[in-house]
Design a protein around this motif. Sequence first.
Motif, PDB file in Angstrom:
ATOM      1  N   PRO B  58     113.549  -7.068  48.530  1.00 16.42           N
ATOM      2  CA  PRO B  58     112.136  -7.727  49.084  1.00 16.42           C
ATOM      3  C   PRO B  58     111.360  -7.682  47.652  1.00 16.42           C
ATOM      4  CG  PRO B  58     112.827  -5.870  50.639  1.00 16.42           C
ATOM      5  CD  PRO B  58     113.813  -5.694  49.372  1.00 16.42           C
ATOM      6  N   ILE B  59     110.527  -8.655  47.562  1.00 14.30           N
ATOM      7  CA  ILE B  59     109.891  -8.634  46.343  1.00 14.30           C
ATOM      8  C   ILE B  59     108.308  -9.532  46.754  1.00 14.30           C
ATOM      9  CG2 ILE B  59     111.534  -8.737  44.693  1.00 14.30           C
ATOM     10  CD1 ILE B  59     111.006 -12.050  44.376  1.00 14.30           C
ATOM     11  N   THR B  60     107.490  -9.289  45.905  1.00 15.96           N
ATOM     12  CA  THR B  60     106.231 -10.039  46.287  1.00 15.96           C
ATOM     13  C   THR B  60     105.966 -10.855  45.149  1.00 15.96           C
ATOM     14  OG1 THR B  60     105.438  -8.141  47.362  1.00 15.96           O
ATOM     15  CG2 THR B  60     103.635  -9.687  46.535  1.00 15.96           C
ATOM     16  N   ILE B  61     105.693 -11.933  45.371  1.00 18.41           N
ATOM     17  CA  ILE B  61     105.353 -13.143  44.322  1.00 18.41           C
ATOM     18  C   ILE B  61     103.820 -13.584  44.503  1.00 18.41           C
ATOM     19  CG2 ILE B  61     105.877 -15.645  43.592  1.00 18.41           C
ATOM     20  CD1 ILE B  61     108.572 -15.351  44.564  1.00 18.41           C
ATOM     21  N   GLY B  62     103.026 -13.281  43.465  1.00 17.37           N
ATOM     22  CA  GLY B  62     101.689 -13.723  43.410  1.00 17.37           C
ATOM     23  C   GLY B  62     101.637 -15.213  42.696  1.00 17.37           C
ATOM     24  N   PHE B  63     100.742 -15.907  43.258  1.00 16.86           N
ATOM     25  CA  PHE B  63     100.585 -17.475  42.942  1.00 16.86           C
ATOM     26  C   PHE B  63      98.889 -17.544  42.782  1.00 16.86           C
ATOM     27  CE2 PHE B  63     100.064 -21.973  43.930  1.00 16.86           C
ATOM     28  CZ  PHE B  63     100.997 -22.472  43.264  1.00 16.86           C
ATOM     29  N   SER B  64      98.936 -18.521  41.480  1.00 17.88           N
ATOM     30  CA  SER B  64      97.315 -18.762  41.391  1.00 17.88           C
ATOM     31  C   SER B  64      97.489 -20.004  40.686  1.00 17.88           C
ATOM     32  CB  SER B  64      96.817 -17.734  40.324  1.00 17.88           C
ATOM     33  OG  SER B  64      95.617 -18.328  39.724  1.00 17.88           O
ATOM     34  N   VAL B 120     103.221 -16.278  39.493  1.00 19.68           N
ATOM     35  CA  VAL B 120     103.505 -17.813  39.070  1.00 19.68           C
ATOM     36  C   VAL B 120     102.102 -18.411  39.029  1.00 19.68           C
ATOM     37  CG1 VAL B 120     104.105 -20.064  39.852  1.00 19.68           C
ATOM     38  CG2 VAL B 120     105.443 -17.930  40.486  1.00 19.68           C
ATOM     39  N   ILE B 121     101.765 -18.778  37.681  1.00 25.35           N
ATOM     40  CA  ILE B 121     100.235 -19.146  37.315  1.00 25.35           C
ATOM     41  C   ILE B 121     100.389 -20.551  36.641  1.00 25.35           C
ATOM     42  CG2 ILE B 121      98.220 -18.511  36.226  1.00 25.35           C
ATOM     43  CD1 ILE B 121      99.176 -15.917  35.854  1.00 25.35           C
ATOM     44  N   LEU B 122      99.757 -21.365  37.457  1.00 25.21           N
ATOM     45  CA  LEU B 122      99.405 -22.696  37.099  1.00 25.21           C
ATOM     46  C   LEU B 122      97.883 -22.786  36.608  1.00 25.21           C
ATOM     47  CD1 LEU B 122      99.888 -26.333  38.176  1.00 25.21           C
ATOM     48  CD2 LEU B 122      97.985 -25.895  36.623  1.00 25.21           C
ATOM     49  N   PRO B 123      97.465 -22.572  35.195  1.00 26.78           N
ATOM     50  CA  PRO B 123      96.161 -22.139  34.855  1.00 26.78           C
ATOM     51  C   PRO B 123      95.344 -23.598  34.926  1.00 26.78           C
ATOM     52  CG  PRO B 123      97.727 -22.171  32.832  1.00 26.78           C
ATOM     53  CD  PRO B 123      98.666 -22.474  34.167  1.00 26.78           C
ATOM     54  N   PHE B 124      94.037 -23.391  35.067  1.00 26.41           N
ATOM     55  CA  PHE B 124      93.245 -24.335  34.997  1.00 26.41           C
ATOM     56  C   PHE B 124      93.243 -24.634  33.440  1.00 26.41           C
ATOM     57  CE2 PHE B 124      89.043 -26.424  34.556  1.00 26.41           C
ATOM     58  CZ  PHE B 124      89.130 -27.429  35.290  1.00 26.41           C
ATOM     59  N   ASP B 125      93.078 -23.746  32.767  1.00 24.95           N
ATOM     60  CA  ASP B 125      93.207 -24.093  31.160  1.00 24.95           C
ATOM     61  C   ASP B 125      94.096 -22.848  30.659  1.00 24.95           C
ATOM     62  OD1 ASP B 125      92.543 -23.781  28.382  1.00 24.95           O
ATOM     63  OD2 ASP B 125      90.274 -24.486  28.902  1.00 24.95           O
ATOM     64  N   ILE B 144     105.520 -16.495  35.272  1.00 26.48           N
ATOM     65  CA  ILE B 144     105.987 -17.822  35.359  1.00 26.48           C
ATOM     66  C   ILE B 144     105.017 -18.616  35.019  1.00 26.48           C
ATOM     67  CG2 ILE B 144     107.246 -19.748  36.454  1.00 26.48           C
ATOM     68  CD1 ILE B 144     109.276 -17.925  37.420  1.00 26.48           C
ATOM     69  N   ASN B 145     104.829 -19.472  33.808  1.00 23.63           N
ATOM     70  CA  ASN B 145     103.770 -20.175  33.761  1.00 23.63           C
ATOM     71  C   ASN B 145     104.137 -21.515  33.863  1.00 23.63           C
ATOM     72  OD1 ASN B 145     102.278 -21.133  30.310  1.00 23.63           O
ATOM     73  ND2 ASN B 145     101.341 -21.617  32.307  1.00 23.63           N
ATOM     74  N   LEU B 146     103.302 -22.372  34.878  1.00 18.47           N
ATOM     75  CA  LEU B 146     103.828 -23.544  35.421  1.00 18.47           C
ATOM     76  C   LEU B 146     102.699 -24.495  34.819  1.00 18.47           C
ATOM     77  CD1 LEU B 146     105.278 -24.806  37.608  1.00 18.47           C
ATOM     78  CD2 LEU B 146     103.446 -23.948  39.405  1.00 18.47           C
ATOM     79  N   ASP B 147     103.510 -25.595  34.180  1.00 18.52           N
ATOM     80  CA  ASP B 147     103.060 -26.627  33.384  1.00 18.52           C
ATOM     81  C   ASP B 147     101.751 -26.692  32.229  1.00 18.52           C
ATOM     82  OD1 ASP B 147     103.159 -29.588  33.365  1.00 18.52           O
ATOM     83  OD2 ASP B 147     101.080 -29.779  34.089  1.00 18.52           O
ATOM     84  N   ARG B 148     100.687 -26.216  32.553  1.00 21.21           N
ATOM     85  CA  ARG B 148      99.748 -25.939  31.616  1.00 21.21           C
ATOM     86  C   ARG B 148      99.976 -24.891  30.858  1.00 21.21           C
ATOM     87  NH1 ARG B 148      94.571 -27.785  35.354  1.00 21.21           N
ATOM     88  NH2 ARG B 148      95.487 -29.798  35.771  1.00 21.21           N
TER      89      ARG B 148
END
Lengths: 348, 355
Positions: B58-64, B120-125, B144-148
Amino acid sequence: MTRMTKHRLFWPVVALLVLLVGDLIASPSFFKIELRDGHLYGNLVDILKNGAPLILIAIGMTLVIATRGIDLSVGSVVAISGALACLWVSGHPDGAGTTLIAFGLALGLSLVLGVWNGWLVAALGIQPIIATLILMVAGRGIAQLITDGQIITVNSHSFEWIGSGFLVTLPSAILIALAVFVLASVLVRRSALGLLVEAVGGNPEASRLAGLRSARLTWLVYVFCALCAGIAGLMISANVHSADGNHAGLFIELDAILAVVVGGTQLTGGRFSLGGSVIGALLIQTLTTTVYALGIPPEAIMLFKALVVLAVCLLQSPAFRRKLRRRRTHRPGQPAATPAPEKVEVTA
Amino acid sequence: MEVIMAGQPFLGRRGFLLGGAAVGAGAVLAGCTSNTPANSASNAPVADAGSNAQPGKPITIGFSAPAADHGWIAAITKNAKAQAQKFSEVKFTATEGTNDVNQQISQVETLINAKVDVLVILPFDGKALTAVGRQAMDAGIPVINLDRIFDTPLAYRTWIGGDNYRMGVNAGNYLAAELKKKNVANPIIGEVAGIDSLPLTQERSKGFADALGRVGFKVGPRVSAQFTSESGEQQTANLLQGAPKLDALWNHDDDQGIGVNAAIDTAGRKEFIMVGGAGSKNMMNLIKADSAPIKATVLYSPSMASTAVALARLLGQGKGIGDLAEHDVPAEITTYSAVVTKENVDQYLDVGFDS
């Protein structure tokens, strides 16, 4: 000539003409208007068509400002109106009936929102900037709830008519804005309504003591302003065939306030000019179209608007013009002439 | 699977956008099959193929992510949640989307303090959130850096995102091929870009110009919109005013494409072919109908969020990607900008997002 330069509409008109002449010099085809499929096309037509929503909101805002108020929620009302109409149209078969119901729902809700603003200001006595700020913030949330945070696209020719349709070669948006302007002008200048609005704005307490129902009148102008914003919302969403709860009407309240101020109506209330507000709105839209047409990055629009508005406001300011005149007449080596103190009449 | 939303409204009405790429990625990541024949010799051991599909620890994934204020970002958030729901052992904690950099930083810090297993972070900037990415990595939480992209690889364990330059190249190649087919010698090719000051817009435009330049074509009338339908409409109306004849047009973004289409429709112009960008369902449906100038769209698919969550699960459980020889999840994954046309649109409709 001096009388002409003192007219409140002189400098906005001059600024508009200067801008248009600049456009003509920079791009000779800017004034080109062609008739295609029985419709008029061209940059000047675009200025009027794209400026129509701003003209509508500026008309409503003028009356609100004339009563010493302000309505920051018009952008949110634009978004809500467009969102509700598009939601209805997207879920029903295309036709005049569907479109009329959509318009009815959108404008009905706009009226309710106007009543809400009016109630907060007139009945509860909350400061207009705070009262309308509530709906400005909450309204975006309402629009996003209606659209589920997405862009609702519509494909309805009858609905699109209000924003991108044509009537007698002219875009329908221009004619609707013109109709509202004529109607508002007749109401405020051919009846006592305009005088009452100016009285309430000039001195609310005195007008109340004189027997005017200032609260009811204040309520009425907020309802009218929201209705104008609702129509503008329908125009904007119909023009892009979609409703975007996040971006539709974003910052349009600031443009409307600028248009009203540039048009010669003072934020302190009292005397107002609907014609001036229309010219102010056209000036701002011409600026936007100019920026687009000349290929200036759109991010610069805000700065351009600010500079032009600043220039017009300074030219409208009697104190600034006096200083300029003094500079011109004052020769080096001579002491500057001190102006005679203005006579102040005090009546008991 | 448990989904915890830290104050984010659940956007449910339009259904989840379960992308084919997401499903495909799920299949690859689950590693149900191996491409290596059973008896063939391999230079490196391939990870145990079947194990990834089975529930692990079992794991916890944080998302922003930023606020879901347009279709693409909304789809990113939906896809991430939908992918997490596929794994019974994953607890998914998402923060409320925000376009306020400081707020996003504090939200990520909250997730770090909650000691999630993977972020998992998709940063605004990307630049502004680099420090908080490093903070998480320093705390032993893989990011995990998503896209930006963050400013430094020290701020992420794996980056997954789209290829803006390739997007432009593929749009240019498609239009060049179509114009060659029609024997158009000196085509007038228009471009409706996004916000010009953004590096992603600059990369897309460069790729587009480079691809056209290879066949001796060049970009003609060009305007820059703001990724909104309203700005798309106004800018395209202006472009069409200045260009009485066009052979082709590329619009960078399908959200602003709604306005672009509206302007074309209002002007009654049908003489050119158009390519979109990003891959919204709206545009795919128009491509399928084949009744509007839009004939293709170049993908920049939000299904990358599904892949990011699947990768986060593997990282949290110390697994690698089943079909790859490497034992570990790669440090960078770039999604491919496929060109969706009438011929292959059915294949890609499932990754189309609601704009």
